[in-house]
Design an enzyme around this catalytic site. Structure first.
Site, PDB file in Angstrom:
ATOM      1  CG  ASP A   1      21.837   5.878  25.377  1.00 45.50           C
ATOM      2  OD1 ASP A   1      22.879   5.909  24.835  1.00 45.50           O
ATOM      3  OD2 ASP A   1      21.394   6.354  26.309  1.00 45.50           O
TER       4      ASP A   1
ATOM      5  CB  CYS B   1      -0.765  -0.001   1.317  1.00 41.20           C
ATOM      6  SG  CYS B   1      -1.832  -1.479   1.423  1.00 41.20           S
TER       7      CYS B   1
END
Length: 876
Positions: free
Chosen positions: A541, A90
């Site tokens: 992180d 799509c």
């Protein structure tokens, strides 16, 4: 003689558009006096070589600024949100449709983000034409900044996907509708529209045209008590009449009373399905009510009144039980949301008055008495108490609040009274944002749900076609009696209803989202819930995620007869006027250890190295290894101590009187509580490798990796390097998660399969940027979220398998003539109830839930091949 200078390419609207940077280079390249203009590889900096005798630098800068503004006016860039985008193919269709618009220079659709980034020539086209092109592909684009209103409508008749498709088709034809979201479980419709083009009444009228009764949520009536529910009462009447007819069949078969009882059972049980079927036929739709009504009428036509009455009763009973079961799931979500009191006690002109929370202004002081819920977000200005923040963060233990502490709406106050300064209006509180997020997540379709709906769209017409063939071909080609084959076809019509299959996914997803939100884990939709369940690798992180993000003094090494307190006192005296984070850590350590520092004079900061000041006439220096080398006070013993500290991941801060080093302080960012246990739990769940991404030095990052038990450490990374690291992990492992703070890690979070933000409470950006937000600042929520995703996937797969197996079995039995109408309805009803109840298992009590941390106390064992991150290798 030519000169050169670097010119940053600053066009805010263009962002990192290299095409616009190239246009700027081309414009400057034809200016007299400019010999060359070259862009760097990233397109962010332009190196201009020019002859100052022909074009002075000031004129060149003005020309560059004017050229940039002109380009910015002509070439525009915008990101449009797309509605209804549910597959990568799509996204390609939208891109194709938009790029063919005259004036559109480029278009890029992000299927994951549901957005369209477009670059266009403002002199040729505009965003309204882009939105129209998107509309022609069957989707909707929301133009940023466009005037819009939002209305939430409750549609009582919206029971299944058939009604949803009818409503969506009607909305698609209304001018001015920008977007909509359907929440089937809540039977609500959220519509965004342009008030200049469309009014709320027109939206309600469009839904009424389908034979439904829409109500604005603020006007929607409460649920009818079961004793007065007409569906419940008519189902009971149908059951009683059917039971009486069965008794009559044993005592007086084929009597008028028996037929009358069958007719009453049929009418009482089938009127609601017939009413819905009539609406569907008028709207040119084929839904389960139409199929069931055809089956009942067919049974009557072939003289099977008992079958017709039984089917009508069982179908009504199935609908009633499904409605009540789903209502339990809805109530679980509503209980999550209904925790904010409608009124607040506000102190005005020295008086405490009760007002609606909507009337409280920013900066006003509200009074929260013992045992009350906090009505609005704010900061404590007076008083102290312990608050239960479970509705927001999922924390089971109360949290102490003192003046300066942040409090959240929905928290339950303990024994103390609080004066709270309001910082957020009612619609802007953290809980309001959580509510909005949960509602939006419920409305989104998980990939499995999308697949199931596509399968159902093929399955239902195929079975109906098979029913038509079975009813017609044997009597026509084989000259057999018609009614046995018609009966088999009617059974197939009942089996063609895909309700159990369609509902197998959304019930489980909504229950899981509600359970996660109650535990302080915000998941943006079923797609991300499924991604959590399929997670293969995880990147984290370092600063602020694995560590606390706040340096502390972990040790003090005194030299030359001084003690640790004296070294700390002198260092704090020098750093008392510094703004550096390491200085704050030293001062905090002095306060904790009740060390009073002296007042220093002649303070001077040495940029990038340290600082010095005079204390009692002596100049003391505090700073880095390089600073000590510059002072000429380094020696072999000091170098050994500094290397030892740096190998542990500590930053060494030395104290000197200018002639010798008096002591060294080790400052480090500490590992979060439960970090290593969390990584160990993730590894036991099969998630790996566990990779630390850090901008810090290699030795510091490796030290944290050893403590946490990571498999791999990548250090000295800029934000763009973290993105490349995530892309590499995705190529190697497929499904990759990224855990960060939701702000400076935004690019990496967006690149990962699922982005997870820590500590979302009080951080709007984290809630907005992440796919999953851990409201409580606790890494132990992470393995709990992965377990929830995996359990949800197991339940969804079980539901789908059960639904498909039941359908396959009864299609076979129906074709062979071994299934009856009432058996088909009972099987369909039982399967629907089974998948609902199975999904609702995800709502089990928090005290027994896997979302509560239950980690192995043993530290995580690293599997790093190089051994640099092994737990045994730690020197701490």
């Amino acid at each position: 003689m030519n000169h050169s200078f670097d010119l940053p390419v600053l066009m805010p609207d263009a962002g990192d558009c290299t095409a616009c940077a190239e246009r700027l280079r081309s414009r400057l390249g034809v200016v007299d006096g400019i010999a060359a203009a070259e862009l760097d590889q990233a397109g962010r900096r332009l190196t201009v070589t020019y002859d100052p005798a022909v074009v002075p630098l000031s004129v060149l800068e003005d020309h560059a600024r004017e050229s940039g503004l002109a380009l910015q006016q002509q070439f525009r860039h915008a990101t449009l949100r797309l509605e209804g985008l549910d597959c990568p193919e799509c996204a390609g269709a939208v891109e194709h449709g938009v790029t063919h618009i005259p004036g559109v220079l480029s278009a890029s659709v992000s299927f994951a983000a549901g957005s369209l980034y477009v670059e266009y020539d403002a002199g040729t086209t505009d965003l309204s034409r882009v939105a129209e092109a998107v509309g022609r592909t069957g989707y909707r684009a929301v133009v940023p900044g466009a005037s819009s209103n939002v209305v939430v409508v409750r549609v009582a008749e919206m029971d299944c996907q058939d009604e949803v498709k009818a409503i969506e088709g009607r909305l698609r034809s209304l001018p001015g509708v920008a977007s909509w979201q359907v929440n089937l479980l809540e039977r609500t419709l959220r519509v965004q529209f342009d008030p200049a083009t469309l009014q709320t009444d027109a939206i309600l009228a469009a839904v009424r045209d389908l034979g439904m009764t829409p109500e604005l949520t603020e006007r929607a009536v409460e649920a009818v008590a079961w004793r007065r529910d007409p569906v419940f009462l008519s189902t009971v009447v149908s059951g009683i009449c059917l039971g009486a007819a069965m008794i009559m069949d044993w005592t007086a078969p084929d009597s008028v009373l028996e037929h009358a009882l069958h007719g009453l059972a049929l009418g009482a049980g089938g009127w609601m399905a017939a009413k819905k079927a009539l609406r569907a036929v008028m709207a040119r739709r084929l839904d389960m009510n139409v199929l069931m009504t055809i089956a009942v009428l067919g049974a009557i036509a072939i003289g099977q009144w008992d079958e017709a009455a039984t089917v009508a009763f069982l179908f009504a009973l199935a609908q009633l039980l499904e409605t009540y079961s789903l209502e339990r799931a809805r109530q679980a979500v509503r209980r999550l949301l209904a925790v904010v009191p409608p009124e607040a006690t506000v102190r005005r002109d020295g008086q405490d008055v009760r007002v609606s929370v909507a009337e409280v202004a920013l900066g006003e002081t509200i009074v929260v008495r013992p045992g009350e819920r906090v009505p609005l977000d704010g900061i404590v200005r007076a008083g102290g108490s312990a608050l239960n923040q479970a509705p927001i963060t999922g924390e089971s233990m109360p949290v102490e609040k003192v003046p300066g502490s942040q409090v959240f709406a929905g928290s339950i106050n303990g024994e103390g009274a609080l004066d709270v300064e309001v910082t957020h209006r009612a619609q802007e509180t953290m809980l309001a944002r959580i509510i909005a997020l949960v509602e939006q997540a419920q409305a989104q379709k998980a990939p499995t749900q999308t697949f199931v709906e596509r399968f159902a769209a093929i399955y239902t017409p195929a079975v109906i076609a098979g029913a038509v063939l079975i009813a017609t071909l044997p009597p026509l080609l084989l000259a057999e009696a018609a009614w046995p084959w018609v009966y088999r076809a009617l059974v197939l019509l009942v089996i063609s209803c895909p309700c159990a299959l369609v509902i197998s996914t959304p019930v489980a997803v909504v229950c899981a989202l509600a359970r996660a939100a109650r535990a302080g884990i915000l998941i943006k939709g079923g797609r991300f819930l499924e991604s959590l369940g399929g997670l293969k690798a995880l990147a984290l992180d370092k600063t602020g995620t694995l560590t606390r993000g706040r340096p502390v003094v972990v040790e003090v090494r005194p030299f030359h007869g001084l003690d640790a307190r004296e070294v700390l006192r002198l260092a704090a005296s020098v750093e008392a006027r510094s703004e550096h984070p390491l200085a704050a850590a030293i001062l905090h350590a002095a306060r904790e250890r009740t060390v009073a520092w002296a007042k220093a004079s002649d303070f001077r900061a040495v940029t990038g190295r340290g600082a010095y000041a005079q204390i009692d006439g002596v100049t003391y220096h505090v700073g880095s290894h390089r600073y000590m080398e510059a002072l000429g006070v380094c020696n072999g013993a000091l170098e050994a101590v500094l290397d030892e500290l740096e190998n542990r991941g500590e930053t060494a801060v030395a104290l000197s009187d200018g002639s010798r080093v008096l002591g060294v302080l080790g400052v480090a960012d500490q590992l979060r509580e439960g970090a290593s246990e969390s990584l160990g739990a993730l590894r036991r769940l099969g998630v790996g490798p566990l990779v630390i991404l850090s901008g810090d030095t290699q030795r510091t990052a490796e030290a944290i990796g050893r403590q946490a038990g990571a498999d791999e450490v990548r250090a000295q990374l800029l934000p763009e390097d973290k993105v490349k690291a995530i892309q590499d992990l995705v190529r190697r492992h497929g499904s990759v998660g990224m855990v960060g703070d939701g702000i400076n890690d935004a690019p990496a979070l967006a690149t990962a399969t699922v982005g997870i933000a820590m500590g979302a409470a009080g951080t709007d950006a984290a809630v907005e940027t992440a796919d999953v937000a851990l409201v409580r600042d606790d890494l132990r929520q992470l393995p709990a979220a992965v377990r929830l995703g995996r359990e949800t996937l197991r339940i969804i797969r079980t539901n789908i398998a059960l639904s498909l197996a039941t359908k396959a079995a009864f299609v076979t039995l129906a074709v062979l003539g071994h299934a009856t109408l009432w058996m088909a309805v009972a099987a369909d009803m039982g399967t629907s109830l089974a998948v609902i109840l199975n999904g609702m298992r995800l709502l089990r009590d928090p005290s027994r839930s896997h979302l509560e941390p239950h980690l192995d106390p043993r530290p995580a064992q690293s599997s790093c091949a190089s051994g640099c991150c092994s737990a045994e290798g730690s020197t701490r």
